[in-house]
Design a protein around this motif. Sequence first.
Motif, PDB file in Angstrom:
ATOM      1  N   GLY A 263     -10.490  -9.921  -0.743  1.00 24.73           N
ATOM      2  CA  GLY A 263      -8.833  -8.626  -0.741  1.00 24.73           C
ATOM      3  C   GLY A 263      -8.265  -8.666  -1.423  1.00 24.73           C
ATOM      4  N   HIS A 264      -7.600  -7.827  -1.591  1.00 24.97           N
ATOM      5  CA  HIS A 264      -6.327  -7.029  -2.536  1.00 24.97           C
ATOM      6  C   HIS A 264      -5.811  -8.077  -3.986  1.00 24.97           C
ATOM      7  CE1 HIS A 264      -4.119  -3.851  -4.506  1.00 24.97           C
ATOM      8  NE2 HIS A 264      -2.427  -4.297  -4.022  1.00 24.97           N
ATOM      9  N   ARG A 265      -5.054  -8.860  -2.461  1.00 25.02           N
ATOM     10  CA  ARG A 265      -4.534  -9.815  -3.270  1.00 25.02           C
ATOM     11  C   ARG A 265      -5.241 -10.789  -4.439  1.00 25.02           C
ATOM     12  NH1 ARG A 265       0.696 -11.686  -3.412  1.00 25.02           N
ATOM     13  NH2 ARG A 265       1.552 -11.212  -1.232  1.00 25.02           N
ATOM     14  N   GLY A 266      -6.026 -11.563  -3.533  1.00 26.75           N
ATOM     15  CA  GLY A 266      -7.444 -12.452  -3.542  1.00 26.75           C
ATOM     16  C   GLY A 266      -7.918 -11.565  -4.887  1.00 26.75           C
ATOM     17  N   THR A 267      -7.927  -9.930  -5.299  1.00 27.91           N
ATOM     18  CA  THR A 267      -8.620  -9.819  -6.287  1.00 27.91           C
ATOM     19  C   THR A 267      -7.006  -9.643  -7.747  1.00 27.91           C
ATOM     20  OG1 THR A 267      -9.762  -8.281  -4.551  1.00 27.91           O
ATOM     21  CG2 THR A 267      -9.465  -7.335  -6.990  1.00 27.91           C
ATOM     22  N   LEU A 268      -6.644  -8.789  -7.448  1.00 25.39           N
ATOM     23  CA  LEU A 268      -5.393  -9.133  -8.471  1.00 25.39           C
ATOM     24  C   LEU A 268      -5.054 -10.483  -8.685  1.00 25.39           C
ATOM     25  CD1 LEU A 268      -2.919  -6.890  -6.697  1.00 25.39           C
ATOM     26  CD2 LEU A 268      -3.957  -6.725  -8.567  1.00 25.39           C
TER      27      LEU A 268
ATOM     28  N   PRO B 222      -8.526   0.765  -0.546  1.00 27.38           N
ATOM     29  CA  PRO B 222      -8.093   1.621   0.442  1.00 27.38           C
ATOM     30  C   PRO B 222      -6.738   1.018   1.545  1.00 27.38           C
ATOM     31  CG  PRO B 222     -10.641   0.849   1.644  1.00 27.38           C
ATOM     32  CD  PRO B 222      -9.983   0.130  -0.070  1.00 27.38           C
ATOM     33  N   PHE B 223      -6.341   2.481   2.070  1.00 29.13           N
ATOM     34  CA  PHE B 223      -4.701   1.923   1.840  1.00 29.13           C
ATOM     35  C   PHE B 223      -4.844   2.264   3.835  1.00 29.13           C
ATOM     36  CE2 PHE B 223      -3.652   5.532  -0.221  1.00 29.13           C
ATOM     37  CZ  PHE B 223      -3.604   6.334   0.519  1.00 29.13           C
ATOM     38  N   TRP B 224      -3.889   1.874   4.851  1.00 26.28           N
ATOM     39  CA  TRP B 224      -3.930   2.407   6.438  1.00 26.28           C
ATOM     40  C   TRP B 224      -2.492   3.912   6.075  1.00 26.28           C
ATOM     41  CZ3 TRP B 224      -7.901   1.195   8.707  1.00 26.28           C
ATOM     42  CH2 TRP B 224      -7.845   0.231   8.918  1.00 26.28           C
ATOM     43  N   LEU B 225      -3.534   4.901   6.700  1.00 25.94           N
ATOM     44  CA  LEU B 225      -2.095   6.013   6.245  1.00 25.94           C
ATOM     45  C   LEU B 225      -1.803   5.519   7.378  1.00 25.94           C
ATOM     46  CD1 LEU B 225      -4.870   8.929   5.144  1.00 25.94           C
ATOM     47  CD2 LEU B 225      -2.729   8.638   4.034  1.00 25.94           C
ATOM     48  N   LYS B 226      -1.971   5.703   8.800  1.00 22.45           N
ATOM     49  CA  LYS B 226      -1.241   4.833   9.530  1.00 22.45           C
ATOM     50  C   LYS B 226      -1.703   3.817   9.965  1.00 22.45           C
ATOM     51  CE  LYS B 226      -4.623   8.209  12.620  1.00 22.45           C
ATOM     52  NZ  LYS B 226      -4.765   9.427  14.078  1.00 22.45           N
ATOM     53  N   ASP B 227      -1.607   3.104  12.024  1.00 21.13           N
ATOM     54  CA  ASP B 227      -1.868   2.085  12.017  1.00 21.13           C
ATOM     55  C   ASP B 227      -3.378   2.169  13.024  1.00 21.13           C
ATOM     56  OD1 ASP B 227      -1.853  -0.138  13.557  1.00 21.13           O
ATOM     57  OD2 ASP B 227      -1.186   0.013  15.194  1.00 21.13           O
TER      58      ASP B 227
ATOM     59  N   MET C 146      -7.301  -6.114   7.141  1.00 21.20           N
ATOM     60  CA  MET C 146      -8.073  -6.084   5.662  1.00 21.20           C
ATOM     61  C   MET C 146      -7.191  -5.275   4.923  1.00 21.20           C
ATOM     62  SD  MET C 146     -11.511  -5.339   7.145  1.00 21.20           S
ATOM     63  CE  MET C 146     -12.898  -6.984   7.822  1.00 21.20           C
ATOM     64  N   PHE C 147      -6.361  -4.574   5.319  1.00 23.39           N
ATOM     65  CA  PHE C 147      -6.152  -3.028   3.378  1.00 23.39           C
ATOM     66  C   PHE C 147      -4.236  -3.469   4.562  1.00 23.39           C
ATOM     67  CE2 PHE C 147      -9.582  -0.547   5.439  1.00 23.39           C
ATOM     68  CZ  PHE C 147     -10.957  -1.383   4.405  1.00 23.39           C
ATOM     69  N   GLY C 148      -3.286  -3.249   3.952  1.00 20.93           N
ATOM     70  CA  GLY C 148      -2.376  -2.763   3.679  1.00 20.93           C
ATOM     71  C   GLY C 148      -1.758  -0.970   3.902  1.00 20.93           C
ATOM     72  N   THR C 149      -0.518  -0.729   3.700  1.00 17.27           N
ATOM     73  CA  THR C 149      -0.250   0.671   3.889  1.00 17.27           C
ATOM     74  C   THR C 149      -0.188   0.524   2.138  1.00 17.27           C
ATOM     75  OG1 THR C 149       1.660  -0.032   3.337  1.00 17.27           O
ATOM     76  CG2 THR C 149       1.761   0.163   5.438  1.00 17.27           C
ATOM     77  N   HIS C 150       0.360   1.789   0.868  1.00 18.58           N
ATOM     78  CA  HIS C 150      -0.464   2.402   0.285  1.00 18.58           C
ATOM     79  C   HIS C 150       0.941   1.387  -0.996  1.00 18.58           C
ATOM     80  CE1 HIS C 150      -0.779   4.073  -3.813  1.00 18.58           C
ATOM     81  NE2 HIS C 150       0.542   4.631  -3.385  1.00 18.58           N
ATOM     82  N   TYR C 151       2.408   1.741  -0.362  1.00 16.33           N
ATOM     83  CA  TYR C 151       3.765   0.797  -0.478  1.00 16.33           C
ATOM     84  C   TYR C 151       2.861  -0.734  -0.602  1.00 16.33           C
ATOM     85  CZ  TYR C 151       8.384  -0.154  -0.084  1.00 16.33           C
ATOM     86  OH  TYR C 151       9.727  -1.206  -1.128  1.00 16.33           O
ATOM     87  N   GLU C 152       2.367  -1.233   0.328  1.00 16.68           N
ATOM     88  CA  GLU C 152       2.098  -2.631   0.331  1.00 16.68           C
ATOM     89  C   GLU C 152       1.065  -3.343  -0.771  1.00 16.68           C
ATOM     90  OE1 GLU C 152       2.956  -3.584   4.904  1.00 16.68           O
ATOM     91  OE2 GLU C 152       0.997  -2.790   4.477  1.00 16.68           O
ATOM     92  N   ASN C 153       0.480  -2.205  -1.055  1.00 21.03           N
ATOM     93  CA  ASN C 153      -0.784  -2.343  -1.857  1.00 21.03           C
ATOM     94  C   ASN C 153      -0.048  -2.419  -3.669  1.00 21.03           C
ATOM     95  OD1 ASN C 153      -2.982  -2.929   0.086  1.00 21.03           O
ATOM     96  ND2 ASN C 153      -3.413  -0.756  -0.682  1.00 21.03           N
ATOM     97  N   VAL C 154       0.925  -1.850  -3.829  1.00 17.98           N
ATOM     98  CA  VAL C 154       1.835  -2.230  -4.875  1.00 17.98           C
ATOM     99  C   VAL C 154       2.435  -2.774  -4.463  1.00 17.98           C
ATOM    100  CG1 VAL C 154       4.017  -0.843  -6.111  1.00 17.98           C
ATOM    101  CG2 VAL C 154       1.481   0.694  -5.144  1.00 17.98           C
TER     102      VAL C 154
END
Length: 250
Positions: free
Chosen positions: A118-123, A141-146, A161-169
Amino acid sequence: MDTWKFYDVTHRYHEVCNPTSRAKLDELVGLLRLNPGSTVLDIACGKGELLTRLAERYEISGIGVDISPYCVTDAIQKLRQRVPGAQIQILNVDGADYSPDQLFDLAMCIGASWVYKGHRGTLSTLKTMTKPDALILIGEPFWLKDPDDAYLVAENLRRDMFGTHYENVLVGEDEGLFPLYTMVSNQDDWDRYETLQWYAAEMHARDNPDDPDVSEILTRVARGRTNYLHWGRDTVGWAMYLFRKPSHAN
Ligand SMILES: C[S@@+](CC[C@H](N)C(=O)[O-])C[C@H]1O[C@@H](n2cnc3c(N)ncnc32)[C@H](O)[C@@H]1O
Protein backbone atom coordinates in the motif's frame (compact mmCIF):
# COMPACT_ATOMS: atom_id res chain seq x y z
CA MET A 1 -2.41 -17.13 -19.28
CA ASP A 2 0.83 -15.55 -18.18
CA THR A 3 -0.01 -12.34 -16.30
CA TRP A 4 2.94 -10.43 -17.71
CA LYS A 5 2.05 -11.42 -21.26
CA PHE A 6 -1.46 -10.06 -20.70
CA TYR A 7 -0.08 -6.69 -19.59
CA ASP A 8 2.48 -6.71 -22.38
CA VAL A 9 -0.25 -7.15 -24.98
CA THR A 10 -2.70 -4.67 -23.45
CA HIS A 11 -0.03 -2.00 -22.87
CA ARG A 12 1.76 -2.43 -26.20
CA TYR A 13 1.04 1.17 -27.26
CA HIS A 14 1.55 2.82 -23.86
CA GLU A 15 4.80 4.67 -23.18
CA VAL A 16 4.01 4.86 -19.49
CA CYS A 17 1.73 2.31 -17.92
CA ASN A 18 -0.28 4.82 -15.92
CA PRO A 19 -2.76 7.60 -16.72
CA THR A 20 -0.25 10.47 -16.94
CA SER A 21 -0.02 12.43 -20.18
CA ARG A 22 3.29 13.03 -21.97
CA ALA A 23 3.08 16.75 -21.19
CA LYS A 24 2.50 16.15 -17.48
CA LEU A 25 5.35 13.69 -17.35
CA ASP A 26 7.66 16.24 -18.95
CA GLU A 27 6.60 18.89 -16.46
CA LEU A 28 7.29 16.53 -13.59
CA VAL A 29 10.72 15.60 -14.97
CA GLY A 30 11.54 19.32 -15.13
CA LEU A 31 10.43 19.95 -11.56
CA LEU A 32 12.74 17.26 -10.19
CA ARG A 33 15.82 19.45 -10.95
CA LEU A 34 18.28 16.64 -10.28
CA ASN A 35 21.91 17.58 -9.68
CA PRO A 36 24.63 15.99 -11.83
CA GLY A 37 25.62 12.67 -10.30
CA SER A 38 22.22 12.07 -8.69
CA THR A 39 21.24 8.46 -8.11
CA VAL A 40 17.73 7.27 -8.95
CA LEU A 41 15.76 4.14 -8.07
CA ASP A 42 12.53 3.18 -9.86
CA ILE A 43 10.65 0.27 -8.29
CA ALA A 44 8.25 -1.31 -10.84
CA CYS A 45 9.82 0.79 -13.60
CA GLY A 46 7.64 -0.70 -16.34
CA LYS A 47 9.05 0.06 -19.80
CA GLY A 48 11.52 2.52 -18.29
CA GLU A 49 10.00 5.65 -19.82
CA LEU A 50 10.47 7.81 -16.74
CA LEU A 51 14.04 6.63 -16.15
CA THR A 52 14.80 7.22 -19.83
CA ARG A 53 13.41 10.76 -19.72
CA LEU A 54 15.40 11.45 -16.56
CA ALA A 55 18.58 10.13 -18.19
CA GLU A 56 17.89 12.25 -21.29
CA ARG A 57 17.52 15.38 -19.20
CA TYR A 58 19.95 14.91 -16.29
CA GLU A 59 23.36 13.40 -15.68
CA ILE A 60 22.19 10.58 -13.43
CA SER A 61 22.86 6.97 -12.64
CA GLY A 62 20.15 4.63 -11.54
CA ILE A 63 18.44 1.31 -11.10
CA GLY A 64 15.06 0.17 -12.43
CA VAL A 65 13.40 -2.91 -10.98
CA ASP A 66 10.49 -4.75 -12.56
CA ILE A 67 9.04 -8.22 -12.19
CA SER A 68 7.87 -8.48 -15.81
CA PRO A 69 10.46 -9.85 -18.25
CA TYR A 70 8.59 -8.08 -21.07
CA CYS A 71 8.91 -4.69 -19.37
CA VAL A 72 12.56 -5.28 -18.56
CA THR A 73 13.39 -6.12 -22.19
CA ASP A 74 11.52 -3.02 -23.40
CA ALA A 75 13.22 -0.78 -20.81
CA ILE A 76 16.72 -1.99 -21.69
CA GLN A 77 16.07 -1.57 -25.42
CA LYS A 78 14.57 1.90 -24.96
CA LEU A 79 17.50 3.11 -22.87
CA ARG A 80 20.00 1.74 -25.42
CA GLN A 81 18.22 3.52 -28.25
CA ARG A 82 17.51 6.87 -26.62
CA VAL A 83 20.36 7.31 -24.14
CA PRO A 84 23.22 5.06 -25.24
CA GLY A 85 25.79 4.78 -22.46
CA ALA A 86 23.28 5.77 -19.74
CA GLN A 87 24.37 4.55 -16.34
CA ILE A 88 21.03 2.85 -15.69
CA GLN A 89 20.73 -0.80 -14.74
CA ILE A 90 17.41 -2.62 -15.20
CA LEU A 91 16.80 -5.63 -12.97
CA ASN A 92 14.18 -8.34 -13.50
CA VAL A 93 13.28 -9.00 -9.87
CA ASP A 94 10.33 -8.69 -7.49
CA GLY A 95 10.54 -5.27 -5.86
CA ALA A 96 9.65 -6.84 -2.52
CA ASP A 97 12.85 -8.94 -2.67
CA TYR A 98 15.10 -6.10 -3.79
CA SER A 99 17.36 -4.53 -1.19
CA PRO A 100 19.75 -1.92 -2.57
CA ASP A 101 23.32 -1.59 -1.34
CA GLN A 102 23.25 2.20 -1.66
CA LEU A 103 21.00 5.14 -0.81
CA PHE A 104 19.37 7.16 -3.60
CA ASP A 105 18.69 10.86 -4.25
CA LEU A 106 15.35 10.03 -5.85
CA ALA A 107 13.28 6.90 -5.27
CA MET A 108 10.08 6.23 -7.21
CA CYS A 109 7.30 3.69 -7.30
CA ILE A 110 4.66 4.62 -9.85
CA GLY A 111 1.52 2.52 -9.91
CA ALA A 112 2.69 -0.51 -7.95
CA SER A 113 2.27 0.26 -4.25
CA TRP A 114 1.01 -3.30 -3.68
CA VAL A 115 4.71 -4.29 -3.78
CA TYR A 116 5.04 -2.71 -0.31
CA LYS A 117 1.47 -3.38 0.89
CA GLY A 118 0.00 0.00 0.00
CA HIS A 119 0.71 3.71 -0.12
CA ARG A 120 2.05 4.06 3.42
CA GLY A 121 4.20 0.94 3.14
CA THR A 122 5.67 2.24 -0.11
CA LEU A 123 6.53 5.63 1.39
CA SER A 124 8.09 4.10 4.48
CA THR A 125 10.11 1.60 2.42
CA LEU A 126 11.37 4.21 -0.03
CA LYS A 127 12.40 6.36 2.93
CA THR A 128 14.78 3.59 3.99
CA MET A 129 16.30 3.52 0.48
CA THR A 130 17.00 7.25 0.20
CA LYS A 131 19.49 9.82 1.50
CA PRO A 132 18.49 12.73 3.73
CA ASP A 133 16.91 15.51 1.64
CA ALA A 134 16.04 12.99 -1.11
CA LEU A 135 12.97 13.10 -3.32
CA ILE A 136 10.30 10.40 -3.22
CA LEU A 137 7.84 10.12 -6.10
CA ILE A 138 4.79 7.87 -5.87
CA GLY A 139 2.02 7.24 -8.39
CA GLU A 140 -1.15 6.18 -6.62
CA PRO A 141 -4.89 5.93 -7.31
CA PHE A 142 -7.36 7.69 -5.07
CA TRP A 143 -11.12 7.54 -4.55
CA LEU A 144 -13.02 10.36 -6.23
CA LYS A 145 -16.08 9.17 -4.34
CA ASP A 146 -17.15 6.28 -2.17
CA PRO A 147 -16.99 3.24 -4.51
CA ASP A 148 -20.10 1.16 -5.21
CA ASP A 149 -19.95 -2.28 -3.62
CA ALA A 150 -20.66 -3.79 -7.04
CA TYR A 151 -17.58 -2.04 -8.46
CA LEU A 152 -15.39 -3.36 -5.65
CA VAL A 153 -16.61 -6.90 -6.33
CA ALA A 154 -16.26 -6.55 -10.11
CA GLU A 155 -12.66 -5.29 -9.83
CA ASN A 156 -11.71 -7.39 -6.81
CA LEU A 157 -10.85 -4.24 -4.83
CA ARG A 158 -11.30 -3.23 -1.20
CA ARG A 159 -12.27 0.23 -0.01
CA ASP A 160 -9.22 0.40 2.24
CA MET A 161 -6.83 -0.22 -0.67
CA PHE A 162 -6.90 3.48 -1.57
CA GLY A 163 -7.46 6.77 0.23
CA THR A 164 -8.75 10.07 -1.05
CA HIS A 165 -6.33 12.46 -2.73
CA TYR A 166 -6.15 14.43 0.50
CA GLU A 167 -5.44 11.27 2.51
CA ASN A 168 -2.64 10.27 0.12
CA VAL A 169 -0.89 13.56 0.87
CA LEU A 170 -1.61 13.30 4.61
CA VAL A 171 -0.06 9.84 4.78
CA GLY A 172 3.15 11.30 3.35
CA GLU A 173 3.15 14.07 5.94
CA ASP A 174 2.46 11.51 8.65
CA GLU A 175 5.54 9.62 7.45
CA GLY A 176 7.58 12.77 8.05
CA LEU A 177 7.78 13.81 4.40
CA PHE A 178 7.16 17.26 2.96
CA PRO A 179 4.63 17.36 0.11
CA LEU A 180 6.24 19.25 -2.78
CA TYR A 181 3.82 18.71 -5.63
CA THR A 182 0.95 16.60 -6.93
CA MET A 183 0.36 15.90 -10.60
CA VAL A 184 -3.29 14.88 -10.91
CA SER A 185 -4.58 13.17 -14.04
CA ASN A 186 -7.80 14.28 -15.68
CA GLN A 187 -10.44 12.30 -17.51
CA ASP A 188 -8.66 12.67 -20.86
CA ASP A 189 -5.56 11.08 -19.33
CA TRP A 190 -7.62 8.23 -17.89
CA ASP A 191 -9.58 7.67 -21.09
CA ARG A 192 -6.38 7.47 -23.08
CA TYR A 193 -4.83 5.02 -20.61
CA GLU A 194 -7.90 2.77 -20.50
CA THR A 195 -9.03 2.83 -24.09
CA LEU A 196 -5.54 2.27 -25.50
CA GLN A 197 -5.84 -1.14 -23.84
CA TRP A 198 -9.00 -1.90 -25.84
CA TYR A 199 -7.19 -0.85 -28.99
CA ALA A 200 -4.09 -2.92 -28.21
CA ALA A 201 -6.09 -6.05 -27.42
CA GLU A 202 -8.09 -5.81 -30.63
CA MET A 203 -4.98 -5.16 -32.72
CA HIS A 204 -3.26 -8.14 -31.10
CA ALA A 205 -6.25 -10.39 -31.83
CA ARG A 206 -6.30 -9.23 -35.45
CA ASP A 207 -2.55 -9.69 -35.95
CA ASN A 208 -2.25 -12.96 -34.00
CA PRO A 209 -5.36 -15.05 -34.72
CA ASP A 210 -3.50 -18.24 -33.76
CA ASP A 211 -2.52 -17.03 -30.29
CA PRO A 212 -4.33 -19.42 -27.90
CA ASP A 213 -4.66 -16.57 -25.36
CA VAL A 214 -6.60 -14.23 -27.66
CA SER A 215 -10.03 -15.20 -26.38
CA GLU A 216 -9.01 -14.70 -22.72
CA ILE A 217 -7.33 -11.37 -23.52
CA LEU A 218 -10.44 -10.05 -25.27
CA THR A 219 -12.73 -11.31 -22.48
CA ARG A 220 -10.66 -9.68 -19.74
CA VAL A 221 -10.37 -6.41 -21.63
CA ALA A 222 -14.12 -6.36 -22.32
CA ARG A 223 -14.78 -6.86 -18.59
CA GLY A 224 -12.39 -4.02 -17.76
CA ARG A 225 -14.08 -1.81 -20.36
CA THR A 226 -17.51 -2.36 -18.76
CA ASN A 227 -16.20 -1.76 -15.25
CA TYR A 228 -14.41 1.41 -16.32
CA LEU A 229 -17.36 2.90 -18.21
CA HIS A 230 -19.94 1.84 -15.63
CA TRP A 231 -18.06 2.80 -12.46
CA GLY A 232 -14.32 3.40 -12.64
CA ARG A 233 -14.39 6.55 -14.77
CA ASP A 234 -16.30 8.43 -12.07
CA THR A 235 -14.85 6.64 -9.05
CA VAL A 236 -11.06 6.43 -9.26
CA GLY A 237 -8.54 9.23 -9.70
CA TRP A 238 -4.80 9.09 -10.16
CA ALA A 239 -1.95 11.33 -9.07
CA MET A 240 1.81 11.44 -8.85
CA TYR A 241 2.89 12.60 -5.38
CA LEU A 242 6.28 14.25 -4.98
CA PHE A 243 7.65 14.40 -1.43
CA ARG A 244 10.93 15.63 0.07
CA LYS A 245 12.59 13.71 2.88
CA PRO A 246 13.88 16.01 5.63
CA SER A 247 17.59 16.83 5.53
CA HIS A 248 18.07 15.65 9.13
CA ALA A 249 16.56 12.19 8.40
CA ASN A 250 18.76 9.18 7.86
C1 LIG B 1 0.89 0.12 -13.54
S1 LIG B 1 2.44 -0.48 -14.12
C2 LIG B 1 3.48 0.93 -13.86
C3 LIG B 1 4.79 0.85 -14.59
C4 LIG B 1 5.66 2.10 -14.53
N1 LIG B 1 5.97 2.49 -13.17
C5 LIG B 1 4.97 3.23 -15.26
O1 LIG B 1 4.37 4.08 -14.58
O2 LIG B 1 5.00 3.23 -16.49
C6 LIG B 1 2.90 -1.56 -12.81
C7 LIG B 1 4.26 -2.19 -13.00
O3 LIG B 1 4.59 -2.93 -11.84
C8 LIG B 1 5.30 -4.09 -12.22
N2 LIG B 1 5.21 -4.98 -11.08
C9 LIG B 1 4.11 -5.62 -10.60
N3 LIG B 1 4.40 -6.31 -9.49
C10 LIG B 1 5.72 -6.08 -9.24
C11 LIG B 1 6.63 -6.51 -8.23
N4 LIG B 1 6.22 -7.31 -7.23
N5 LIG B 1 7.91 -6.09 -8.26
C12 LIG B 1 8.34 -5.27 -9.28
N6 LIG B 1 7.53 -4.85 -10.28
C13 LIG B 1 6.24 -5.24 -10.24
C14 LIG B 1 4.60 -4.53 -13.49
O4 LIG B 1 5.38 -5.38 -14.26
C15 LIG B 1 4.37 -3.17 -14.16
O5 LIG B 1 5.48 -2.81 -14.95
